[in-house]
Design an enzyme around this catalytic site. Structure first.
Site: not given
Ligand code: ITT
Length: 201
Positions: A14, A69, A152-153
């Site tokens: 992020k 978020d 990612f993700g």
């Molecule tokens: P922070 O809370 O520390 O910011 P986190 O990864 O735990 O980090 P979130 O609780 O907002 O953040 O969860 C977001 C999740 O959603 C992230 O870990 C991915 O699994 C998914 N996600 C969000 N944006 C994404 C993107 O642009 N591409 C792929 N997956 C995404």
């Protein structure tokens, strides 16, 4: 001089995107600001959790604190994983397994039944403790296979029909232009510029 903003995230992917989307700000992670706290995301909406994260850091630092978020909403499975996207199947489970699991759960879904989107809510807690919010989304379809190395993700399973590519196959700069996070951050930048008119914001 570039305005310093603390971004309340522990997610390096992020941060990378946020810095590319807001090059006129000096974006500092909470960790770089010397803060390491575990913030429990107890909210049931992206907005609630974005506020919880930004406020927790603001309570320590003051100033302007931003947070994101976000998550993937898949319509066929009732909007899952949604606000639980990072915790889906356990925080330490690999995204190959998470992504494969979502594809399997959609094995009977055809065409538009595979609709899904990334959503992001950005929160800014300002110097006086008040909060402002912006949102963005990026629509697509859950792909049949995991595809692409960028991002990612869940990027490798969100297929974007207009590009005929997944979100992990498009160029990272292009993703930042059209993504949920890109849209929400661009809207937040505008709001901050209006509030801090005639500053370097
Ligand atoms: P922070 O809370 O520390 O910011 P986190 O990864 O735990 O980090 P979130 O609780 O907002 O953040 O969860 C977001 C999740 O959603 C992230 O870990 C991915 O699994 C998914 N996600 C969000 N944006 C994404 C993107 O642009 N591409 C792929 N997956 C995404």
């Amino acid at each position: 001089m570039r305005r310093k903003i603390i971004f309340a995230t522990g997610n390096q992917n992020k941060l990378k995107e946020i810095r590319a989307i807001l090059p006129t700000f000096d974006i500092i992670s909470a960790k770089d600001a010397g803060i390491s706290i575990d913030i429990e995301e107890t909210g049931t909406s992206f907005r609630d959790n974005a506020y919880i994260k930004a406020k927790a850091i603001w309570d320590i630092t003051g100033g302007i604190v931003l947070s994101d978020d976000s998550g993937l909403e898949v319509d066929y499975i009732g909007g899952e994983p949604g606000v639980y996207s990072s915790r889906y199947m356990g925080e330490n489970t690999s995204y190959t397994i998470k992504n494969q699991n979502i594809i399997s759960r959609l094995k009977d879904a055809k065409g538009n039944e595979r609709s899904a989107r990334f959503r992001a809510c950005i929160c800014a807690v300002l110097e006086d403790g008040s909060a402002i919010f912006t949102e963005g989304s990026m629509e697509g379809l859950i792909s049949q296979t995991i595809s692409g190395e960028n991002g990612f993700g869940y990027d490798p399973i969100l297929y974007l029909p207009e590009y005929d590519k997944t979100s992990a196959e498009i160029d990272p700069d292009e993703k930042n232009r059209i993504s949920h996070r890109g849209k929400a951050l661009t809207a937040m930048k505008k709001k901050l510029e209006e509030i801090y008119e005639n500053t370097d914001c």
